[in-house]
Scaffold this active site. Structure first.
Site, short mmCIF file in Angstrom:
data_model
loop_
_atom_site.label_atom_id
_atom_site.label_comp_id
_atom_site.label_asym_id
_atom_site.label_seq_id
_atom_site.Cartn_x
_atom_site.Cartn_y
_atom_site.Cartn_z
CE LYS A 44 45.27 28.68 35.12
NZ LYS A 44 44.87 28.61 36.55
CG ASP A 46 42.11 31.15 41.09
OD1 ASP A 46 42.95 30.29 41.41
OD2 ASP A 46 42.17 32.34 41.47
#
Length: 324
Positions: A44, A46
């Site tokens: 994931k 950012d």
């Protein structure tokens, strides 16, 4: 003498018109990774969600909210011109990596901002994880696995501003544990067999190592320290409105607390942005957001043990927490 008439060659129109903008597919937050061979896992990132649109006479970088940020990501745009295809739409995330190779949203904000920063725009990397359109063909109806198989040979192995977001071939729970140990924000799980749909979808899931989200600042309560803030009053989106989700009283330095109060005092609200009757509450216009780390939600819909991390603006491409 008979003359042979030659027909002029007219370029064929694309099979599918290229959309000017595609509303992105957004992952749904869950507590643990899913199980099964149909799921693919990625880091994931950012950063800022971007769609890079490549056309014969134009390349654009479009944010999740639909803003044209081509100038902010000039090196990514220049690299996209060199990928060898006349038209395409890449879906991915623009990030700046820290010294340990982890994406850091704060570093990215400074790199694209107007203020002087130790991090230059040249450090911004676009990790592409999906291919929505290619050379006249809309690929959104294809399964993720097939879209990725077309994307990988275009980008895999590149080490410049555009790179391939690799799939991690591992058990979801094991990958999640490793990601958290490395200090990553979390992981993404996607169904390999599903087409691309805009909006928040159950076939894309995000699992965070700690719960960390953006909330709208709707006011504050004074501190016993003169000029400082005691608690930030926070709200989440629900439908077209805002709902109060509690206060946050930790995570800032004394200097940051004073600066926050100055920012909020400069934008006083004409009327409360949320339904809240609380003595001592000073309301502000809901223009600023705070990234907050927290453990869970209470039964009455409030944040449990929230801690302030940083402040931003709603105009930026941050995802405010949505209760729907």
């Amino acid at each position: 003498m008979t003359k042979t008439l030659r027909k002029k060659t007219v370029p064929a129109a694309p099979a599918d018109p290229m959309p000017r903008r595609v509303e992105p597919c957004v992952a749904t937050l869950v507590d643990k990774p899913p199980k099964g061979p149909q799921w693919a896992f990625e880091v994931k990132w950012d950063g800022y969600r971007l769609a890079v649109h490549v056309e014969p006479g134009e390349v654009r970088a479009i944010t999740r909210g639909g803003y044209d940020w081509t100038r902010k990501f000039a090196l990514i745009v220049a690299e996209a011109r060199q990928l060898g295809h006349a038209s395409m739409i890449l879906d991915g995330e623009a990030v700046v990596l820290d010294d340990q190779g982890r994406s850091d949203f704060g570093l990215l904000q400074r790199a694209v901002g107007k203020k002087p920063s130790l991090h230059e725009p040249s450090e911004i990397i676009f990790f592409a994880f999906d291919l929505l359109y290619l050379d006249g063909h809309d690929l959104r109806s294809l399964p993720l696995g097939e879209r990725r198989s077309r994307l990988e040979p275009i980008i895999a192995g590149r080490t410049g501003p555009i790179r391939f977001s690799e799939e991690v071939h591992a058990d979801g729970a094991e990958f999640f544990r490793a990601a958290c140990e490395l200090g990553l924000e979390g992981i993404i799980a996607k169904r390999r067999d599903k087409p691309y749909h805009s909006g928040r979808r159950p076939e894309w899931l995000k699992i965070k190592c700690t719960r960390r989200d953006w909330f709208v600042i709707v006011g504050y309560e004074r501190s016993t320290v003169p000029g400082a803030i005691g608690r930030l009053l926070l709200a989440a989106k629900k439908g077209d409105g805002l709902v109060y989700v509690g206060g946050c009283g930790t995570g800032w330095s004394n200097k940051e607390s004073v600066q926050l109060r100055e920012l909020l005092d400069a934008i006083p609200a004409k009327r409360p942005p949320v339904s809240l009757k609380r003595k001592g509450a000073i309301f502000s216009e809901p223009l600023l957001v705070a990234e907050v780390e927290y453990r869970a939600w209470t039964q009455d819909g409030k944040l449990r043990h929230p801690s302030f991390k940083r402040v931003g603006q709603r105009a930026e491409e941050v995802e405010v927490y949505h209760l729907d």
